[in-house]
Design an enzyme around this catalytic site. Structure first.
Site, mmCIF file in Angstrom:
data_model
loop_
_atom_site.group_PDB
_atom_site.id
_atom_site.type_symbol
_atom_site.label_atom_id
_atom_site.label_comp_id
_atom_site.label_asym_id
_atom_site.label_seq_id
_atom_site.Cartn_x
_atom_site.Cartn_y
_atom_site.Cartn_z
ATOM 1 N N ASP A 199 20.386 44.403 54.337
ATOM 2 C CA ASP A 199 21.676 44.643 54.992
ATOM 3 C C ASP A 199 21.913 43.719 56.181
ATOM 4 O OD1 ASP A 199 22.320 46.567 53.182
ATOM 5 O OD2 ASP A 199 21.701 48.257 54.419
ATOM 6 N N LYS A 207 21.785 55.513 59.024
ATOM 7 C CA LYS A 207 22.647 55.996 57.940
ATOM 8 C C LYS A 207 21.825 56.466 56.746
ATOM 9 C CE LYS A 207 25.641 52.968 56.093
ATOM 10 N NZ LYS A 207 25.551 52.749 54.636
ATOM 11 N N SER A 208 20.819 55.683 56.378
ATOM 12 C CA SER A 208 19.996 56.063 55.213
ATOM 13 C C SER A 208 19.337 57.419 55.449
ATOM 14 C CB SER A 208 18.883 55.030 54.996
ATOM 15 O OG SER A 208 19.427 53.807 54.628
ATOM 16 N N GLY A 222 27.655 53.575 48.542
ATOM 17 C CA GLY A 222 26.804 53.410 47.364
ATOM 18 C C GLY A 222 25.600 54.323 47.437
ATOM 19 N N ARG A 258 30.018 45.563 57.423
ATOM 20 C CA ARG A 258 29.029 44.602 57.954
ATOM 21 C C ARG A 258 29.621 43.199 58.095
ATOM 22 N NH1 ARG A 258 24.980 47.989 58.473
ATOM 23 N NH2 ARG A 258 24.447 49.352 56.735
ATOM 24 N N ARG A 270 20.046 61.073 53.551
ATOM 25 C CA ARG A 270 18.900 61.737 52.895
ATOM 26 C C ARG A 270 18.644 63.128 53.488
ATOM 27 N NH1 ARG A 270 18.537 56.538 52.006
ATOM 28 N NH2 ARG A 270 17.221 55.613 50.392
ATOM 29 N N ARG A 279 31.672 48.481 42.032
ATOM 30 C CA ARG A 279 30.222 48.250 42.031
ATOM 31 C C ARG A 279 29.572 48.769 40.751
ATOM 32 N NH1 ARG A 279 28.229 49.764 48.038
ATOM 33 N NH2 ARG A 279 26.278 48.892 47.260
ATOM 34 N N ARG A 325 28.622 39.885 49.376
ATOM 35 C CA ARG A 325 28.296 39.333 50.702
ATOM 36 C C ARG A 325 27.773 37.904 50.674
ATOM 37 N NH1 ARG A 325 25.685 44.811 53.212
ATOM 38 N NH2 ARG A 325 27.679 45.860 53.555
HETATM 39 C C1 S3P Z 1 20.250 51.967 51.105
HETATM 40 C C2 S3P Z 1 19.689 51.027 50.307
HETATM 41 C C3 S3P Z 1 20.156 49.635 50.206
HETATM 42 C C4 S3P Z 1 21.099 49.270 51.344
HETATM 43 C C5 S3P Z 1 22.079 50.350 51.655
HETATM 44 C C6 S3P Z 1 21.373 51.646 52.005
HETATM 45 C C7 S3P Z 1 19.708 53.339 51.092
HETATM 46 O O1 S3P Z 1 20.823 49.453 48.984
HETATM 47 O O2 S3P Z 1 21.767 48.074 51.061
HETATM 48 O O3 S3P Z 1 22.903 49.985 52.731
HETATM 49 O O4 S3P Z 1 19.965 54.114 52.035
HETATM 50 O O5 S3P Z 1 18.991 53.675 50.146
HETATM 51 P P1 S3P Z 1 19.993 49.143 47.641
HETATM 52 O O6 S3P Z 1 18.999 50.197 47.521
HETATM 53 O O7 S3P Z 1 20.946 49.196 46.497
HETATM 54 O O8 S3P Z 1 19.429 47.778 47.842
#
Ligand code: S3P
Length: 441
Positions: free
Chosen positions: A321, A24-25, A97, A398, A29, A125, A352
């Site tokens: 996570d 996902k990250s 987020g 999750r 990106r 948040r 969480r």
């Molecule tokens: C993520 C960073 C993490 C993670 C989120 C994905 C990202 O959050 O918990 O699921 O893709 O940059 P934080 O950077 O706020 O810790």
């Protein structure tokens, strides 16, 4: 009941090979960076999920076009400062987020007003963590209590900043890096270590970013306003999604699982390091490099003698996570496990840490909490017989998936609400669970 599942323990051992959803990250990106590249990028194996769809809809609203081809997504990048943000545009980040915090960095140079909104969970948040550095760049943002909706009031000429990011958050770091790209001069970020996909991607794209690695912080320097060319990228599998089935296998009897093609970047594999300390039978096979990232296949075997862990705090960010699952396995391990300073865990799609403690107590595990430190008293012979219902967890994907893994391994008769939450990150989750023997109604 709609959107609720009924589920019980898997009985038969399994020996299988699976592929989980794409990272996902990296998917988010890739969308964001290809939209400011010059030319047409091709992203293969992009995650198909709500968070990723929201990313696509958001970039479309600011003038980026894309086509869904059979095997890839084609994105027509508009170059740095090439977005066409119409006055009063509303960007909706949904539940994500990552999308919310990263896209506002990308749009930091907007001359027009725009608004960022999200779903109920995202609207609870904290955004002060990104509003603060963006304000220093010269971005004007209005909000109530630093929460969504955020109203962007148009920026003057941005100025580079020197900033210390001390939460270990990749979302904050990426927001600042993206805003630095829009800003003339050199921005310096002293960032507590966190996942580094943004830095690796920019390095691969030959963007002028310098990284000096220190023990717990990285010093990152970003030169602004340098255009870069479009790119091709194949997104690997997500270690966070793989983790559900890693824990399922470890806690099942006489089973073996091979999970192919997973991103095993050092800044993501805290869970593997933690499980290694706990004695888990896990091997990484076929290790390889791809565009700066590490990729491999993960082979897991059921493990009987799991031991407790005194979890090194330096692993918190790279396992952030996965803690719900780590707590679950600590509950079935011999001895008392301790975890420290998990403040950030309460800043996720749901609180969480609070939810995990409630959950563990519900299944009869002794837990002691002091602020953001917890002690879990493991019970290797824990077997459940009662009926359990899981609801009111703010539709956190999750939490839902961890509860399913608990039901599949601990016993008991379970009803779990909000199955649709998996669409956020791992739509294939229940299908794969069934492949491994889960009976789900
Ligand atoms: C993520 C960073 C993490 C993670 C989120 C994905 C990202 O959050 O918990 O699921 O893709 O940059 P934080 O950077 O706020 O810790």
């Amino acid at each position: 009941m709609k959107n609720q599942i009924e589920i019980q323990k898997i009985i038969k051992p399994f020996k299988k090979q699976i592929i989980v959803s794409s990272d996902k990250s990296l998917s988010i990106r890739c969308i964001l960076l290809s939209s400011i590249a010059i030319g047409r990028s091709k992203i293969f194996n992009l995650l198909k999920s709500d968070d990723v769809n929201n990313a696509l809809m958001a970039v479309k609203k600011i003038g980026v076009s894309y086509k869904k081809k059979k095997n890839y997504l084609e994105i027509n990048g508009v170059g740095i400062n090439g977005f066409k943000i119409k006055k009063n545009t509303v960007l909706n980040a949904g539940n994500s987020g990552t999308l919310a915090r990263c896209i506002i960095g990308l749009c930091s140079a907007s001359k027009s007003n725009f608004k960022l909104i999200g779903d109920k969970s995202l609207s609870k948040r904290d955004f002060s963590r990104v509003i603060k550095p963006l304000n220093l760049f010269g971005v004007n943002i209005k909000s109530r209590n630093d929460m969504l909706p955020l109203e962007f009031k148009g920026s003057n000429l941005l100025r580079p900043i020197n900033y210390t990011e001390n939460k270990g958050s990749a979302q904050i770091k990426t927001c600042i890096i993206f805003s630095a790209i829009n800003t003339p001069g050199v921005t310096k970020i002293n960032a507590k270590k966190s996942r580094n996909h943004t830095e690796l991607l920019l390095k691969y794209l030959k963007y002028p970013i310098k990284i000096k690695k220190n023990k717990t912080y990285d010093l990152i320097e970003v030169k602004g306003l340098r255009q870069f060319k479009s790119f091709d990228y194949t997104v690997p599998g997500d270690i966070s999604s793989a983790s559900f089935f890693i824990i399922l296998t470890l806690l099942s009897k006489n089973s073996t699982l091979l999970i192919k093609n997973i991103n095993i970047n050092q800044s993501r594999i805290g869970i593997l390091k933690i499980l290694n300390i706990m004695n888990a039978n896990i091997k990484i096979l076929n290790k390889r490099k791809y565009r700066g990232e590490d990729i491999g296949d993960i082979k897991i075997k059921s493990t009987k003698n799991l031991k407790s862990i005194n979890c090194p705090e330096k692993l918190n960010s790279s396992a952030i996570d996965e803690f719900l699952l780590i707590f679950l396995i600590a509950s079935k391990s011999k001895g008392i496990s301790t975890f420290k300073n998990l403040y950030e865990l309460n800043k996720k799609e749901s609180p969480r840490l609070d939810i995990a403690i409630k959950f563990l107590k519900m299944v009869g595990i002794k837990v002691i909490r002091k602020n953001c430190d917890i002690k879990i008293f493991g019970n290797p012979s824990l077997k459940l017989k009662n009926k359990y219902q899981m609801k009111n967890f703010m539709k956190d994907h999750r939490v839902f998936m961890m509860t399913v893994i608990a039901a599949l391994t601990l016993g008991g008769k379970w009803k779990i609400n909000d199955k649709d939450s998996i669409k956020t990150s791992f739509p294939k989750f229940l299908k794969i669970s069934k492949k491994l023997g889960a009976k789900i109604n």
